[in-house]
Design a protein around this motif. Structure first.
Motif, PDB file in Angstrom:
ATOM      1  N   UNK A  47       0.833  -1.208   0.000  1.00 14.52           N
ATOM      2  CA  UNK A  47       0.000   0.000   0.000  1.00 14.52           C
ATOM      3  C   UNK A  47       0.865   1.254   0.000  1.00 14.52           C
ATOM      4  N   UNK A  48       1.941   1.252   0.766  1.00 16.01           N
ATOM      5  CA  UNK A  48       2.844   2.401   0.792  1.00 16.01           C
ATOM      6  C   UNK A  48       3.507   2.608  -0.568  1.00 16.01           C
ATOM      7  N   UNK A  49       3.871   1.514  -1.225  1.00 17.68           N
ATOM      8  CA  UNK A  49       4.481   1.628  -2.555  1.00 17.68           C
ATOM      9  C   UNK A  49       3.487   2.214  -3.563  1.00 17.68           C
ATOM     10  N   UNK A  50       2.237   1.757  -3.499  1.00 12.37           N
ATOM     11  CA  UNK A  50       1.219   2.308  -4.396  1.00 12.37           C
ATOM     12  C   UNK A  50       0.947   3.776  -4.123  1.00 12.37           C
ATOM     13  N   UNK A  51       0.982   4.175  -2.846  1.00  8.05           N
ATOM     14  CA  UNK A  51       0.751   5.579  -2.509  1.00  8.05           C
ATOM     15  C   UNK A  51       1.885   6.466  -3.020  1.00  8.05           C
ATOM     16  N   UNK A  53       3.568   6.046  -5.771  1.00  7.24           N
ATOM     17  CA  UNK A  53       3.298   6.274  -7.193  1.00  7.24           C
ATOM     18  C   UNK A  53       2.140   7.261  -7.364  1.00  7.24           C
ATOM     19  N   UNK A  54       1.106   7.137  -6.516  1.00  9.81           N
ATOM     20  CA  UNK A  54      -0.037   8.045  -6.590  1.00  9.81           C
ATOM     21  C   UNK A  54       0.387   9.475  -6.318  1.00  9.81           C
ATOM     22  N   UNK A  55       1.290   9.677  -5.380  1.00  9.51           N
ATOM     23  CA  UNK A  55       1.733  11.031  -5.052  1.00  9.51           C
ATOM     24  C   UNK A  55       2.517  11.663  -6.194  1.00  9.51           C
ATOM     25  N   UNK A  56       3.136  10.836  -7.023  1.00 12.48           N
ATOM     26  CA  UNK A  56       3.821  11.385  -8.203  1.00 12.48           C
ATOM     27  C   UNK A  56       2.800  11.997  -9.167  1.00 12.48           C
ATOM     28  N   UNK A  57       1.694  11.299  -9.377  1.00 11.32           N
ATOM     29  CA  UNK A  57       0.639  11.841 -10.245  1.00 11.32           C
ATOM     30  C   UNK A  57      -0.002  13.083  -9.618  1.00 11.32           C
ATOM     31  N   UNK A  58      -0.154  13.089  -8.298  1.00 13.56           N
ATOM     32  CA  UNK A  58      -0.716  14.272  -7.637  1.00 13.56           C
ATOM     33  C   UNK A  58       0.229  15.457  -7.782  1.00 13.56           C
ATOM     34  N   UNK A  59       1.527  15.209  -7.742  1.00 19.29           N
ATOM     35  CA  UNK A  59       2.493  16.279  -7.958  1.00 19.29           C
ATOM     36  C   UNK A  59       2.354  16.866  -9.364  1.00 19.29           C
ATOM     37  N   UNK A  60       2.117  16.002 -10.361  1.00 21.54           N
ATOM     38  CA  UNK A  60       1.904  16.490 -11.728  1.00 21.54           C
ATOM     39  C   UNK A  60       0.632  17.337 -11.792  1.00 21.54           C
ATOM     40  N   UNK A  61      -0.427  16.895 -11.122  1.00 19.56           N
ATOM     41  CA  UNK A  61      -1.665  17.683 -11.085  1.00 19.56           C
ATOM     42  C   UNK A  61      -1.448  19.020 -10.378  1.00 19.56           C
TER      43      UNK A  61
END
Length: 210
Positions: A47-51, A53-61
């Motif tokens: 779950x931490x690994x998936x989060x 990756x998710x935070x990278x997309x949030x940074x792009x947003x």
């Protein structure tokens, strides 16, 4: 609000709930068991690994929303100096630009607070692990730690993130160095025995010659 920004908002609410869970005062044994489970659970690790990756997309947003706010601000600056007879049309366009500015700022704040809270959560988690480890060491030194406590031996393994893997890697390197030293010692011992045999043979030959 679009789907991906709705997901960002849901993640922000989840982070708030996790943060409140971390700072709730709990008994030492319960908190130690909870953080030991979090540190050792493979599901939590995935779950931490998936989060991450998710935070990278949030940074792009977040970067995209900042860019949109900047562009809308430029449009508003240009609209202030616009003139002409169609004042009603200009007023409606200005309201549209103001609405786009509001949505862009909302998205920027949403992504920004989500990223900021993720950093706070990570730091808080590591600090609580350090506090628990130090409390366990103090209890051990004072003799207050029960011997039959199953979680007592696991607390030191919680440590910081990646501490277990780092220690295992260092242990493997030391084992390799030890094996190398054993081989070198064996080789030196064989050479020493060989030289001793040669010296013995030479001494015997000298005595016969005399």
């Amino acid at each position: 609000m679009t789907l991906y920004y709705s997901l960002v908002f849901a993640l922000l609410v989840f982070e708030m709930v996790v943060f409140m869970t971390l700072i709730i005062p709990l008994p030492f044994k319960i908190k130690r068991s909870l953080f030991t489970f979090i540190s050792e659970s493979p599901i939590i690790a995935k779950l931490q690994y998936g989060l991450k990756i998710t935070f990278i997309f949030i940074l792009i947003l977040f970067i995209d929303s900042v860019n949109r706010v900047y562009r809308v601000q430029l449009e508003l600056s240009q609209a202030k100096f616009q003139g002409g007879a169609a004042a009603g049309v200009a007023g409606s366009e200005r309201m549209e630009v103001q609405a786009r500015k509001f949505y862009s700022q909302r998205n920027m704040y949403l992504c920004g607070f989500t990223l900021f809270l993720s950093l706070i959560l990570n730091r808080t988690y590591v600090m609580i692990l350090d506090v628990l480890r130090l409390e366990q060491e103090v209890k051990t030194l004072r003799g207050e730690s029960p011997q039959n406590d199953k979680n007592a031996s696991k607390l030191g393994e919680a440590g910081e993130l990646g501490e277990i893997g780092r220690l295992k890697k260092e242990l493997a390197e030391k084992d390799r160095d030890l094996e190398t030293m054993k081989k070198q010692s064996q080789g030196l011992s064989n050479e020493y025995n060989k030289l001793g045999d040669q010296m013995t043979q030479q001494d015997g030959s000298n005595k016969k010659a005399r």
